[in-house]
Write a protein that holds these residues in place. Sequence first.
Motif, PDB file in Angstrom:
ATOM      1  N   VAL A 287       0.836  -1.203   0.000  1.00 12.88           N
ATOM      2  CA  VAL A 287       0.000   0.000   0.000  1.00 12.88           C
ATOM      3  C   VAL A 287       0.871   1.253   0.000  1.00 12.88           C
ATOM      4  O   VAL A 287       0.540   2.254  -0.650  1.00 12.88           O
ATOM      5  N   ALA A 288       1.985   1.206   0.718  1.00 16.32           N
ATOM      6  CA  ALA A 288       2.907   2.342   0.721  1.00 16.32           C
ATOM      7  C   ALA A 288       3.421   2.621  -0.685  1.00 16.32           C
ATOM      8  O   ALA A 288       3.494   3.780  -1.122  1.00 16.32           O
ATOM      9  N   ALA A 289       3.779   1.548  -1.394  1.00 16.67           N
ATOM     10  CA  ALA A 289       4.246   1.722  -2.768  1.00 16.67           C
ATOM     11  C   ALA A 289       3.135   2.260  -3.660  1.00 16.67           C
ATOM     12  O   ALA A 289       3.364   3.130  -4.513  1.00 16.67           O
ATOM     13  N   PHE A 290       1.918   1.771  -3.448  1.00 16.69           N
ATOM     14  CA  PHE A 290       0.796   2.222  -4.278  1.00 16.69           C
ATOM     15  C   PHE A 290       0.494   3.701  -4.062  1.00 16.69           C
ATOM     16  O   PHE A 290       0.266   4.447  -5.013  1.00 16.69           O
ATOM     17  N   THR A 291       0.475   4.142  -2.806  1.00 17.19           N
ATOM     18  CA  THR A 291       0.161   5.551  -2.547  1.00 17.19           C
ATOM     19  C   THR A 291       1.227   6.470  -3.119  1.00 17.19           C
ATOM     20  O   THR A 291       0.948   7.630  -3.442  1.00 17.19           O
ATOM     21  N   GLY A 292       2.458   5.964  -3.242  1.00 17.31           N
ATOM     22  CA  GLY A 292       3.499   6.775  -3.862  1.00 17.31           C
ATOM     23  C   GLY A 292       3.352   6.890  -5.367  1.00 17.31           C
ATOM     24  O   GLY A 292       3.952   7.780  -5.993  1.00 17.31           O
ATOM     25  N   TYR A 293       2.552   5.993  -5.953  1.00 20.63           N
ATOM     26  CA  TYR A 293       2.324   6.014  -7.403  1.00 20.63           C
ATOM     27  C   TYR A 293       1.779   7.352  -7.877  1.00 20.63           C
ATOM     28  O   TYR A 293       2.222   7.909  -8.877  1.00 20.63           O
ATOM     29  N   LEU A 294       0.781   7.854  -7.151  1.00 22.59           N
ATOM     30  CA  LEU A 294       0.034   9.013  -7.641  1.00 22.59           C
ATOM     31  C   LEU A 294       0.783  10.330  -7.459  1.00 22.59           C
ATOM     32  O   LEU A 294       0.548  11.281  -8.219  1.00 22.59           O
ATOM     33  N   LEU A 295       1.670  10.408  -6.488  1.00 22.48           N
ATOM     34  CA  LEU A 295       2.211  11.692  -6.065  1.00 22.48           C
ATOM     35  C   LEU A 295       2.885  12.501  -7.180  1.00 22.48           C
ATOM     36  O   LEU A 295       2.729  13.733  -7.196  1.00 22.48           O
ATOM     37  N   PRO A 296       3.629  11.901  -8.117  1.00 29.39           N
ATOM     38  CA  PRO A 296       4.177  12.737  -9.205  1.00 29.39           C
ATOM     39  C   PRO A 296       3.100  13.327 -10.111  1.00 29.39           C
ATOM     40  O   PRO A 296       3.356  14.287 -10.826  1.00 29.39           O
TER      41      PRO A 296
ATOM     42  N   ARG B 259       1.769  -0.487 -17.682  1.00 27.43           N
ATOM     43  CA  ARG B 259       1.604  -1.643 -16.815  1.00 27.43           C
ATOM     44  C   ARG B 259       2.166  -1.285 -15.452  1.00 27.43           C
ATOM     45  O   ARG B 259       3.118  -0.511 -15.362  1.00 27.43           O
ATOM     46  N   PRO B 260       1.607  -1.840 -14.391  1.00 25.59           N
ATOM     47  CA  PRO B 260       2.115  -1.520 -13.057  1.00 25.59           C
ATOM     48  C   PRO B 260       3.488  -2.138 -12.832  1.00 25.59           C
ATOM     49  O   PRO B 260       3.969  -2.959 -13.621  1.00 25.59           O
ATOM     50  N   ASP B 261       4.127  -1.749 -11.749  1.00 22.13           N
ATOM     51  CA  ASP B 261       5.400  -2.347 -11.369  1.00 22.13           C
ATOM     52  C   ASP B 261       5.205  -3.815 -11.027  1.00 22.13           C
ATOM     53  O   ASP B 261       4.084  -4.290 -10.815  1.00 22.13           O
ATOM     54  N   TRP B 262       6.314  -4.542 -10.924  1.00 21.35           N
ATOM     55  CA  TRP B 262       6.289  -5.997 -10.851  1.00 21.35           C
ATOM     56  C   TRP B 262       5.440  -6.543  -9.701  1.00 21.35           C
ATOM     57  O   TRP B 262       4.807  -7.587  -9.833  1.00 21.35           O
ATOM     58  N   TYR B 263       5.374  -5.851  -8.566  1.00 25.79           N
ATOM     59  CA  TYR B 263       4.674  -6.385  -7.407  1.00 25.79           C
ATOM     60  C   TYR B 263       3.160  -6.326  -7.554  1.00 25.79           C
ATOM     61  O   TYR B 263       2.432  -6.978  -6.805  1.00 25.79           O
ATOM     62  N   PHE B 264       2.638  -5.540  -8.516  1.00 23.10           N
ATOM     63  CA  PHE B 264       1.200  -5.520  -8.796  1.00 23.10           C
ATOM     64  C   PHE B 264       0.848  -6.276 -10.079  1.00 23.10           C
ATOM     65  O   PHE B 264      -0.341  -6.377 -10.424  1.00 23.10           O
ATOM     66  N   LEU B 265       1.841  -6.796 -10.758  1.00 22.81           N
ATOM     67  CA  LEU B 265       1.582  -7.468 -12.033  1.00 22.81           C
ATOM     68  C   LEU B 265       0.679  -8.696 -11.906  1.00 22.81           C
ATOM     69  O   LEU B 265      -0.153  -8.929 -12.784  1.00 22.81           O
ATOM     70  N   PRO B 266       0.816  -9.547 -10.850  1.00 28.16           N
ATOM     71  CA  PRO B 266      -0.101 -10.695 -10.757  1.00 28.16           C
ATOM     72  C   PRO B 266      -1.572 -10.282 -10.728  1.00 28.16           C
ATOM     73  O   PRO B 266      -2.409 -10.924 -11.373  1.00 28.16           O
ATOM     74  N   VAL B 267      -1.900  -9.226  -9.991  1.00 30.57           N
ATOM     75  CA  VAL B 267      -3.289  -8.766  -9.944  1.00 30.57           C
ATOM     76  C   VAL B 267      -3.701  -8.209 -11.304  1.00 30.57           C
ATOM     77  O   VAL B 267      -4.788  -8.513 -11.822  1.00 30.57           O
TER      78      VAL B 267
ATOM     79  N   PHE C  57       2.344 -20.179 -10.349  1.00 30.11           N
ATOM     80  CA  PHE C  57       1.026 -19.600 -10.666  1.00 30.11           C
ATOM     81  C   PHE C  57       1.074 -18.081 -10.646  1.00 30.11           C
ATOM     82  O   PHE C  57       0.569 -17.414 -11.562  1.00 30.11           O
ATOM     83  N   LEU C  58       1.698 -17.490  -9.612  1.00 26.43           N
ATOM     84  CA  LEU C  58       1.791 -16.032  -9.524  1.00 26.43           C
ATOM     85  C   LEU C  58       2.664 -15.470 -10.642  1.00 26.43           C
ATOM     86  O   LEU C  58       2.366 -14.401 -11.197  1.00 26.43           O
ATOM     87  N   CYS C  59       3.731 -16.180 -10.994  1.00 28.40           N
ATOM     88  CA  CYS C  59       4.577 -15.733 -12.102  1.00 28.40           C
ATOM     89  C   CYS C  59       3.820 -15.760 -13.425  1.00 28.40           C
ATOM     90  O   CYS C  59       3.969 -14.858 -14.269  1.00 28.40           O
ATOM     91  N   MET C  60       2.986 -16.778 -13.618  1.00 30.92           N
ATOM     92  CA  MET C  60       2.210 -16.876 -14.851  1.00 30.92           C
ATOM     93  C   MET C  60       1.135 -15.793 -14.908  1.00 30.92           C
ATOM     94  O   MET C  60       0.860 -15.240 -15.975  1.00 30.92           O
ATOM     95  N   THR C  61       0.517 -15.477 -13.755  1.00 26.76           N
ATOM     96  CA  THR C  61      -0.458 -14.389 -13.767  1.00 26.76           C
ATOM     97  C   THR C  61       0.221 -13.051 -14.036  1.00 26.76           C
ATOM     98  O   THR C  61      -0.362 -12.167 -14.671  1.00 26.76           O
ATOM     99  N   ALA C  62       1.467 -12.901 -13.556  1.00 24.68           N
ATOM    100  CA  ALA C  62       2.224 -11.688 -13.881  1.00 24.68           C
ATOM    101  C   ALA C  62       2.501 -11.622 -15.381  1.00 24.68           C
ATOM    102  O   ALA C  62       2.375 -10.565 -16.012  1.00 24.68           O
ATOM    103  N   ALA C  63       2.862 -12.769 -15.966  1.00 23.51           N
ATOM    104  CA  ALA C  63       3.104 -12.811 -17.415  1.00 23.51           C
ATOM    105  C   ALA C  63       1.831 -12.519 -18.198  1.00 23.51           C
ATOM    106  O   ALA C  63       1.884 -11.995 -19.316  1.00 23.51           O
ATOM    107  N   ALA C  64       0.674 -12.834 -17.604  1.00 26.45           N
ATOM    108  CA  ALA C  64      -0.596 -12.571 -18.287  1.00 26.45           C
ATOM    109  C   ALA C  64      -0.822 -11.081 -18.513  1.00 26.45           C
ATOM    110  O   ALA C  64      -1.618 -10.696 -19.372  1.00 26.45           O
ATOM    111  N   GLY C  65      -0.133 -10.246 -17.752  1.00 29.00           N
ATOM    112  CA  GLY C  65      -0.228  -8.815 -17.979  1.00 29.00           C
ATOM    113  C   GLY C  65       0.352  -8.385 -19.317  1.00 29.00           C
ATOM    114  O   GLY C  65       0.147  -7.246 -19.748  1.00 29.00           O
ATOM    115  N   TYR C  66       1.061  -9.302 -19.977  1.00 30.53           N
ATOM    116  CA  TYR C  66       1.691  -9.001 -21.266  1.00 30.53           C
ATOM    117  C   TYR C  66       1.084  -9.831 -22.402  1.00 30.53           C
ATOM    118  O   TYR C  66       1.757 -10.092 -23.393  1.00 30.53           O
TER     119      TYR C  66
END
Length: 370
Positions: A88-97, A237-245, A318-327
């Motif tokens: 969540v800390a990383a996500f909230t920093g997304y918007l600030l720029p 695309r989001p950074d790697w830690y949100f890619l599975p979602v 499974f999580l790696c494959m869902t991350a790959a699904a983002g592409y």
Amino acid sequence: LFLGFLYEPSTKMVPLFGAMVPSAYASVVKIDILPLGIVIRRIHHWSAMLMLAAVFAHLMRVYFTSAYRKPREINWLIGLALMGITMVAAFTGYLLPYSQFSVTATSIAYYIAKSTPWVGDWISSLLFAGKFPSDGTVPRFFFMHVMLIPAALTGLLGLHMLILIKQKHTEPGSNRKRKEAQGGRRLIGIPIWPEQAVISLSFYLFLMFMIVLMATYVPLNTIETYGPPSPGTPVMRPDWYFLPVYGFLKLIPGDLSLSVLGGKITPETIGGVFFPAFIFLVFALIPFLDRTKGPQNYIENPLHRPFMTALGAGGGVFLCMTAAAGYIDVLQVTSGEMTIYTILAALAAWSLTYMLLRRYSRKRGDNVKT
């Protein structure tokens, strides 16, 4: 501190190089053109990436060595909470720029929050200060990013460490044979002073060296690349830690929708709310589903735990494959094909790991643990 003194958490329009842009965006551009400004911002960025990677690596170490078992179940749950808050800390920093990338990425999260059945409108209004984007969104994210979330992290991390000091750290299995540990009375451990202090200081200085090196030579997506918010949606695309979602959302049919007790369930609900909630629930239940009896004070060899190690390997694939699904647009496969590939890859990883470890354990004559 450097960024906090110079950043302006506001969306009011100000002039910048002959154009009117949001003041949050303008302040970050001005930081980038200061001497060492962009290097310091990159240090902030890469430190956050490394922090998340370290949390995930620590989680895997604890899981594969079964260090989550009694009497450490509570600390496992606190560690999961720390991982969630760090994301969540990383996500909230997304918007600030407040660039085009920032606004587009945050809008996805807004519609995910809004899709939560029964309470979506309330949650989205609370987190995003009304309908996104609004004048209050950036100040609210700034408050969460620099005060609320760090306070939560500090409190939970302090509790995590206090419990660790009380219960002691898990030790290598070879320490069971040492005279000091006979009878299971206590663990061996390493003294805080001077051994642990010297090791920690050395590792800290090494990390600082690596982060500054990366900040100097490895660029990040500068906000000038995307520019300030404007009509249209850029390819992002989001950074790697949100890619599975993000990837899991790509696998869900877009027309899927149903109502349950007055609440509407959409693809955003399934992929953005239910999926991460299910993952965290599975992790939270692991200490209570592991049937191994007795306290666990020593590290277990993952090779001697076929089922749990195979479960971790299958889940990781499974999580790696869902991350790959983002592409999938880059991979040129359909969502249906990617779904099949994801399921088959996860099942193959689990079954292959389990069979190999069972065979390994039989050859050693071990009592196979589940």
